[in-house]
Write a protein that holds these residues in place. Structure first.
Motif, PDB file in Angstrom:
ATOM      1  N   LYS A   1       0.828  -1.208   0.000  1.00 19.58           N
ATOM      2  CA  LYS A   1       0.000   0.000   0.000  1.00 19.58           C
ATOM      3  C   LYS A   1       0.863   1.258   0.000  1.00 19.58           C
ATOM      4  CE  LYS A   1      -3.617   2.414   2.346  1.00 19.58           C
ATOM      5  NZ  LYS A   1      -4.403   2.656   3.472  1.00 19.58           N
ATOM      6  N   LEU A   2       0.561   2.176  -0.913  1.00 16.00           N
ATOM      7  CA  LEU A   2       1.223   3.482  -0.965  1.00 16.00           C
ATOM      8  C   LEU A   2       0.736   4.322   0.212  1.00 16.00           C
ATOM      9  CD1 LEU A   2       2.931   5.616  -2.482  1.00 16.00           C
ATOM     10  CD2 LEU A   2       0.875   6.185  -3.770  1.00 16.00           C
ATOM     11  N   VAL A   3       1.664   4.788   1.067  1.00 13.96           N
ATOM     12  CA  VAL A   3       1.270   5.549   2.257  1.00 13.96           C
ATOM     13  C   VAL A   3       1.720   7.006   2.221  1.00 13.96           C
ATOM     14  CG1 VAL A   3       1.059   3.556   3.769  1.00 13.96           C
ATOM     15  CG2 VAL A   3       3.266   4.698   3.559  1.00 13.96           C
ATOM     16  N   ARG A   4       2.788   7.337   1.481  1.00 15.25           N
ATOM     17  CA  ARG A   4       3.269   8.723   1.358  1.00 15.25           C
ATOM     18  C   ARG A   4       3.825   8.933  -0.039  1.00 15.25           C
ATOM     19  NH1 ARG A   4       1.239   9.490   5.520  1.00 15.25           N
ATOM     20  NH2 ARG A   4       2.049  10.218   7.492  1.00 15.25           N
ATOM     21  N   ARG A   5       3.670  10.161  -0.513  1.00 16.32           N
ATOM     22  CA  ARG A   5       4.280  10.531  -1.796  1.00 16.32           C
ATOM     23  C   ARG A   5       4.804  11.949  -1.680  1.00 16.32           C
ATOM     24  NH1 ARG A   5       0.325   9.902  -6.197  1.00 16.32           N
ATOM     25  NH2 ARG A   5       1.137   7.814  -6.476  1.00 16.32           N
ATOM     26  N   PHE A   6       6.039  12.137  -2.142  1.00 17.90           N
ATOM     27  CA  PHE A   6       6.646  13.456  -2.226  1.00 17.90           C
ATOM     28  C   PHE A   6       6.907  13.730  -3.700  1.00 17.90           C
ATOM     29  CE2 PHE A   6       7.730  11.722   1.885  1.00 17.90           C
ATOM     30  CZ  PHE A   6       7.473  12.770   2.750  1.00 17.90           C
ATOM     31  N   ILE A   7       6.543  14.921  -4.169  1.00 16.99           N
ATOM     32  CA  ILE A   7       6.711  15.271  -5.581  1.00 16.99           C
ATOM     33  C   ILE A   7       7.599  16.512  -5.691  1.00 16.99           C
ATOM     34  CG2 ILE A   7       4.561  14.192  -6.339  1.00 16.99           C
ATOM     35  CD1 ILE A   7       3.187  16.887  -6.231  1.00 16.99           C
ATOM     36  N   HIS A   8       8.036  16.787  -6.913  1.00 17.56           N
ATOM     37  CA  HIS A   8       8.886  17.946  -7.220  1.00 17.56           C
ATOM     38  C   HIS A   8      10.178  17.926  -6.401  1.00 17.56           C
ATOM     39  CE1 HIS A   8       5.682  19.498  -9.652  1.00 17.56           C
ATOM     40  NE2 HIS A   8       4.861  19.521  -8.620  1.00 17.56           N
ATOM     41  N   ILE A   9      10.820  16.757  -6.350  1.00 20.20           N
ATOM     42  CA  ILE A   9      12.080  16.603  -5.638  1.00 20.20           C
ATOM     43  C   ILE A   9      13.215  16.898  -6.612  1.00 20.20           C
ATOM     44  CG2 ILE A   9      13.576  14.979  -4.429  1.00 20.20           C
ATOM     45  CD1 ILE A   9      11.000  13.445  -3.676  1.00 20.20           C
ATOM     46  N   ASP A  10      14.105  17.817  -6.242  1.00 22.34           N
ATOM     47  CA  ASP A  10      15.261  18.113  -7.081  1.00 22.34           C
ATOM     48  C   ASP A  10      16.272  16.989  -7.007  1.00 22.34           C
ATOM     49  OD1 ASP A  10      14.352  20.528  -8.055  1.00 22.34           O
ATOM     50  OD2 ASP A  10      15.214  21.656  -6.400  1.00 22.34           O
ATOM     51  N   LYS A  11      16.563  16.515  -5.789  1.00 22.21           N
ATOM     52  CA  LYS A  11      17.515  15.421  -5.632  1.00 22.21           C
ATOM     53  C   LYS A  11      17.351  14.808  -4.253  1.00 22.21           C
ATOM     54  CE  LYS A  11      21.292  18.338  -4.016  1.00 22.21           C
ATOM     55  NZ  LYS A  11      22.677  18.690  -4.189  1.00 22.21           N
ATOM     56  N   MET A  12      17.773  13.568  -4.140  1.00 23.63           N
ATOM     57  CA  MET A  12      17.885  12.899  -2.853  1.00 23.63           C
ATOM     58  C   MET A  12      19.366  12.720  -2.580  1.00 23.63           C
ATOM     59  SD  MET A  12      14.824  10.075  -2.778  1.00 23.63           S
ATOM     60  CE  MET A  12      15.611   9.145  -1.510  1.00 23.63           C
ATOM     61  N   THR A  13      19.767  12.954  -1.352  1.00 24.56           N
ATOM     62  CA  THR A  13      21.169  12.895  -0.993  1.00 24.56           C
ATOM     63  C   THR A  13      21.391  11.807   0.042  1.00 24.56           C
ATOM     64  OG1 THR A  13      21.327  15.273  -1.361  1.00 24.56           O
ATOM     65  CG2 THR A  13      23.097  14.261  -0.099  1.00 24.56           C
ATOM     66  N   THR A  14      22.453  11.037  -0.131  1.00 16.36           N
ATOM     67  CA  THR A  14      22.841  10.054   0.873  1.00 16.36           C
ATOM     68  C   THR A  14      23.606  10.782   1.953  1.00 16.36           C
ATOM     69  OG1 THR A  14      22.991   8.322  -0.793  1.00 16.36           O
ATOM     70  CG2 THR A  14      24.118   7.920   1.293  1.00 16.36           C
ATOM     71  N   ALA A  15      23.198  10.589   3.195  1.00 23.29           N
ATOM     72  CA  ALA A  15      23.842  11.260   4.314  1.00 23.29           C
ATOM     73  C   ALA A  15      25.263  10.745   4.486  1.00 23.29           C
ATOM     74  CB  ALA A  15      23.041  11.041   5.581  1.00 23.29           C
ATOM     75  N   SER A  16      26.158  11.638   4.873  1.00 22.77           N
ATOM     76  CA  SER A  16      27.558  11.279   5.126  1.00 22.77           C
ATOM     77  C   SER A  16      27.873  11.487   6.596  1.00 22.77           C
ATOM     78  CB  SER A  16      28.498  12.154   4.303  1.00 22.77           C
ATOM     79  OG  SER A  16      28.283  11.958   2.938  1.00 22.77           O
TER      80      SER A  16
ATOM     81  N   ALA B   1      29.235   6.728   4.215  1.00 27.21           N
ATOM     82  CA  ALA B   1      27.807   6.957   4.006  1.00 27.21           C
ATOM     83  C   ALA B   1      27.006   6.460   5.203  1.00 27.21           C
ATOM     84  CB  ALA B   1      27.347   6.247   2.743  1.00 27.21           C
ATOM     85  N   ARG B   2      25.962   7.181   5.531  1.00 25.52           N
ATOM     86  CA  ARG B   2      25.040   6.769   6.588  1.00 25.52           C
ATOM     87  C   ARG B   2      23.872   6.034   5.937  1.00 25.52           C
ATOM     88  NH1 ARG B   2      24.987  11.089  11.355  1.00 25.52           N
ATOM     89  NH2 ARG B   2      27.170  10.860  11.891  1.00 25.52           N
ATOM     90  N   PRO B   3      23.136   5.243   6.720  1.00 19.84           N
ATOM     91  CA  PRO B   3      22.090   4.397   6.124  1.00 19.84           C
ATOM     92  C   PRO B   3      20.747   5.099   5.911  1.00 19.84           C
ATOM     93  CG  PRO B   3      22.280   3.905   8.447  1.00 19.84           C
ATOM     94  CD  PRO B   3      23.356   4.921   8.131  1.00 19.84           C
ATOM     95  N   TYR B   4      20.768   6.330   5.438  1.00 13.68           N
ATOM     96  CA  TYR B   4      19.514   6.994   5.082  1.00 13.68           C
ATOM     97  C   TYR B   4      19.767   8.035   4.008  1.00 13.68           C
ATOM     98  CZ  TYR B   4      20.811  10.992   8.066  1.00 13.68           C
ATOM     99  OH  TYR B   4      21.443  12.079   8.623  1.00 13.68           O
ATOM    100  N   ARG B   5      18.678   8.418   3.355  1.00  8.15           N
ATOM    101  CA  ARG B   5      18.720   9.452   2.327  1.00  8.15           C
ATOM    102  C   ARG B   5      17.751  10.558   2.728  1.00  8.15           C
ATOM    103  NH1 ARG B   5      20.300   5.003   0.721  1.00  8.15           N
ATOM    104  NH2 ARG B   5      21.583   4.526  -1.046  1.00  8.15           N
ATOM    105  N   PHE B   6      18.011  11.770   2.233  1.00 10.29           N
ATOM    106  CA  PHE B   6      17.152  12.884   2.592  1.00 10.29           C
ATOM    107  C   PHE B   6      16.984  13.816   1.415  1.00 10.29           C
ATOM    108  CE2 PHE B   6      21.438  14.245   3.561  1.00 10.29           C
ATOM    109  CZ  PHE B   6      21.480  15.557   3.109  1.00 10.29           C
ATOM    110  N   GLY B   7      15.998  14.693   1.527  1.00  9.10           N
ATOM    111  CA  GLY B   7      15.754  15.670   0.483  1.00  9.10           C
ATOM    112  C   GLY B   7      14.603  16.583   0.856  1.00  9.10           C
ATOM    113  N   TYR B   8      14.180  17.371  -0.106  1.00  6.92           N
ATOM    114  CA  TYR B   8      13.047  18.275   0.058  1.00  6.92           C
ATOM    115  C   TYR B   8      12.079  18.041  -1.090  1.00  6.92           C
ATOM    116  CZ  TYR B   8      15.751  20.886   3.484  1.00  6.92           C
ATOM    117  OH  TYR B   8      16.480  21.248   4.581  1.00  6.92           O
ATOM    118  N   GLY B   9      10.809  18.029  -0.778  1.00  6.89           N
ATOM    119  CA  GLY B   9       9.792  17.860  -1.805  1.00  6.89           C
ATOM    120  C   GLY B   9       8.432  18.262  -1.274  1.00  6.89           C
TER     121      GLY B   9
END
Length: 113
Positions: A48-63, A70-78
């Motif tokens: 089941k789709l529970v969340r959607r983020f649109i208009h994301i410029d990029k996702m970044t892997t945390a350092s 690299a850390r075990p997560y990614r982040f961004g803005y959308g």
């Protein structure tokens, strides 16, 4: 003018051909980060789709702050697409998000619209 452009294209082709696949991927990502991507991030719970983020410029892997690993997560803005209709509706705002590599089922893709 054409001769200098042809020389530039040949030099760039030679440099890319001599790069490893990982170096080529980094170059591609840096160009994509510069030009931007109209990305979509969908998060699933089971099937089941529970969340959607649109208009994301990029996702970044945390350092890590020390060591550069690299850390075990990614982040961004959308835009949080609250009603899951792939359109920015009134009241839907740009937010910060993080997704973990542990147990999070997500799909990131370029928007078809």
């Amino acid at each position: 003018m054409r001769a200098s452009f042809a020389l530039f294209v040949m030099a760039a082709s030679f440099l890319l051909a001599s790069c490893t696949q990982e170096q080529q991927n980094k170059i591609s990502r840096s160009v994509q980060n510069w030009t931007g991507t109209n990305g979509v991030l969908e998060i699933y719970s089971g099937d089941k789709l529970v969340r959607r983020f649109i208009h994301i410029d990029k996702m970044t892997t945390a350092s890590a702050t020390e060591g550069g690993s690299a850390r075990p997560y990614r982040f961004g803005y959308g835009i949080l697409d609250e009603n899951l209709n792939m359109v920015t509706d009134p009241g839907e705002k740009k937010v910060y998000f993080e997704v973990s590599d542990y147990g999070t089922n997500y799909v990131f893709f370029e928007s078809p619209r």
